[in-house]
Design an enzyme around this catalytic site. Structure first.
Site, PDB file in Angstrom:
ATOM      1  N   ASN A  15       0.828  -1.209   0.000  1.00  0.00           N
ATOM      2  CA  ASN A  15       0.000   0.000   0.000  1.00  0.00           C
ATOM      3  C   ASN A  15       0.855   1.247   0.000  1.00  0.00           C
ATOM      4  O   ASN A  15       2.051   1.205   0.341  1.00  0.00           O
ATOM      5  CB  ASN A  15      -0.864   0.076   1.270  1.00  0.00           C
ATOM      6  CG  ASN A  15      -1.827  -1.062   1.426  1.00  0.00           C
ATOM      7  OD1 ASN A  15      -2.346  -1.591   0.451  1.00  0.00           O
ATOM      8  ND2 ASN A  15      -2.073  -1.437   2.682  1.00  0.00           N
ATOM      9  N   MET A  16       0.230   2.365  -0.313  1.00  0.00           N
ATOM     10  CA  MET A  16       0.818   3.652   0.016  1.00  0.00           C
ATOM     11  C   MET A  16       0.146   4.135   1.287  1.00  0.00           C
ATOM     12  O   MET A  16      -1.087   4.225   1.357  1.00  0.00           O
ATOM     13  CB  MET A  16       0.610   4.672  -1.106  1.00  0.00           C
ATOM     14  CG  MET A  16       1.296   6.003  -0.841  1.00  0.00           C
ATOM     15  SD  MET A  16       3.102   5.851  -0.647  1.00  0.00           S
ATOM     16  CE  MET A  16       3.596   5.607  -2.348  1.00  0.00           C
ATOM     17  N   ASP A  17       0.938   4.397   2.310  1.00  0.00           N
ATOM     18  CA  ASP A  17       0.404   4.878   3.586  1.00  0.00           C
ATOM     19  C   ASP A  17       0.289   6.402   3.558  1.00  0.00           C
ATOM     20  O   ASP A  17       1.227   7.099   3.159  1.00  0.00           O
ATOM     21  CB  ASP A  17       1.324   4.469   4.737  1.00  0.00           C
ATOM     22  CG  ASP A  17       1.299   2.973   5.004  1.00  0.00           C
ATOM     23  OD1 ASP A  17       0.385   2.294   4.499  1.00  0.00           O
ATOM     24  OD2 ASP A  17       2.197   2.499   5.723  1.00  0.00           O
ATOM     25  N   GLY A  45       2.131  -6.863   3.948  1.00  0.00           N
ATOM     26  CA  GLY A  45       2.995  -7.758   3.194  1.00  0.00           C
ATOM     27  C   GLY A  45       4.325  -7.113   2.854  1.00  0.00           C
ATOM     28  O   GLY A  45       5.396  -7.676   3.108  1.00  0.00           O
ATOM     29  N   THR A 206       2.856 -11.619  20.288  1.00  0.00           N
ATOM     30  CA  THR A 206       3.535 -10.389  20.688  1.00  0.00           C
ATOM     31  C   THR A 206       2.760  -9.741  21.828  1.00  0.00           C
ATOM     32  O   THR A 206       1.530  -9.734  21.842  1.00  0.00           O
ATOM     33  CB  THR A 206       3.666  -9.418  19.507  1.00  0.00           C
ATOM     34  OG1 THR A 206       2.370  -9.101  18.995  1.00  0.00           O
ATOM     35  CG2 THR A 206       4.501 -10.040  18.393  1.00  0.00           C
ATOM     36  N   GLY A 208       3.442  -6.448  23.032  1.00  0.00           N
ATOM     37  CA  GLY A 208       3.743  -5.025  23.087  1.00  0.00           C
ATOM     38  C   GLY A 208       5.040  -4.763  23.836  1.00  0.00           C
ATOM     39  O   GLY A 208       6.049  -5.442  23.629  1.00  0.00           O
ATOM     40  N   GLY A 236       4.796  -4.475  14.698  1.00  0.00           N
ATOM     41  CA  GLY A 236       4.353  -5.853  14.498  1.00  0.00           C
ATOM     42  C   GLY A 236       4.862  -6.448  13.207  1.00  0.00           C
ATOM     43  O   GLY A 236       5.240  -7.624  13.151  1.00  0.00           O
ATOM     44  N   ASP A 237       4.903  -5.642  12.140  1.00  0.00           N
ATOM     45  CA  ASP A 237       5.410  -6.135  10.864  1.00  0.00           C
ATOM     46  C   ASP A 237       6.915  -6.361  10.920  1.00  0.00           C
ATOM     47  O   ASP A 237       7.434  -7.320  10.345  1.00  0.00           O
ATOM     48  CB  ASP A 237       5.059  -5.160   9.742  1.00  0.00           C
ATOM     49  CG  ASP A 237       3.565  -5.110   9.465  1.00  0.00           C
ATOM     50  OD1 ASP A 237       2.873  -6.105   9.772  1.00  0.00           O
ATOM     51  OD2 ASP A 237       3.085  -4.086   8.955  1.00  0.00           O
TER      52      ASP A 237
END
Length: 290
Positions: A15-17, A45, A206, A208, A236-237
């Site tokens: 994506n573009m964020d 991804g 996870t 945190g 997370g990624d």
């Protein structure tokens, strides 16, 4: 962590964020003033692929971009990170986008519009060739879930390790659970999935700022390095990508290293841009151990 160089294929979203920073996240119906706006490549991804590549792995990405200007930029982002984009498709229409709001406490809210990611509805011959040549297939759920199921089943038929980060969380088909070797979830996702997580042989959760825990042939928890969080968007990624990159070192070493990778990512703004190199992750892990 060992200096092995696993071959990783990531099938997922890119994506573009569109990132807005604001002192506090708005409540429903509330308007707040922001302090900055930026654009940056993202998508779970692509974020995880870039994290794995920066951590030292050989990575190929499978997915789709649009035929818009964002698509050109997103492809360049992959290749600039040393990722093989040979099998990335170009779909008519817009690339995927994510609107992200980050507050001064490093909390965030995210809305994703799939765009081209939603066109990844089957596996191509190029996809299958890439998966068959991999050591690990890493997937998320920002593309159609039937495609992830097909990819995991094909990977299993070729002896490829499958790692699933089921985000955004949703009901998991039986076939996907059966074909998953390692499940990577946060606490909320684990609670949402419930007993389905018990059907996967190995689960990494996870926690945190507290670290992470592992359940498999053994069970353990690891603590996270103490850091000053700036933006948790990509943590997370970064964790998932680093976990895949270090998986051959064994669960404990991999989870410890991935925890340091996630912590490092939280010290920098952005998603894919926040993940650390092998040297940066090593430095944070080693400093925390002293």
């Amino acid at each position: 962590m060992s200096a092995s160089n696993p071959r990783i294929v990531v099938l997922g979203s890119i994506n573009m964020d569109l990132i807005t920073r604001t002192p506090s996240l708005p409540d429903p119906g509330e308007t707040v003033m922001g302090t900055s706006f930026t654009t940056a490549p993202g998508g779970k991804g692509a974020n995880q692929a870039i994290a794995a590549a920066k951590a030292g792995s050989s990575v190929a990405f499978l997915g789709a971009v649009g035929d818009d200007e964002f698509g050109v930029t997103l492809r360049h982002t992959l290749t600039a990170a040393g990722i093989d984009d040979t099998a990335v498709r170009t779909a008519a229409g817009s690339s995927g986008i994510a609107t992200i709001t980050v507050d001064d406490h490093a909390e965030n809210s995210i809305v994703v519009v799939p765009g081209a990611n939603g066109t990844v509805r089957d596996l191509t011959d190029d996809d299958r060739t890439a998966i068959a040549g991999a050591d690990i297939l890493l997937c998320q759920l920002e593309i159609p879930i039937d495609t992830v199921v097909a990819a995991f089943e094909y990977a299993h038929s070729r002896g490829v390790i499958t790692i699933l980060n089921p985000s955004p969380v949703q009901d998991l088909p039986d076939a996907l659970v059966a074909a998953t070797d390692v499940l990577v979830v946060n606490e909320a996702e684990e609670a949402r999935i419930g007993h389905r997580a018990d059907e996967v042989e190995q689960v990494v959760t996870t926690l945190g700022a507290k670290g992470a825990r592992y359940r498999g042939s053994q069970s353990f928890e690891v603590s996270a390095p103490r850091i000053e969080a700036v933006d948790t968007t990509g943590a997370g990624d970064a964790f998932a990508g680093a976990l895949a990159a270090s998986w051959s070192a064994g669960p404990r070493a991999a989870v410890e290293w991935a925890t340091a990778a996630g912590s490092f990512a939280a010290t920098r703004p952005g998603a894919s841009a926040s993940s650390g190199t092998r040297a940066e992750i090593d430095a944070l892990r080693d400093a925390a151990a002293r």
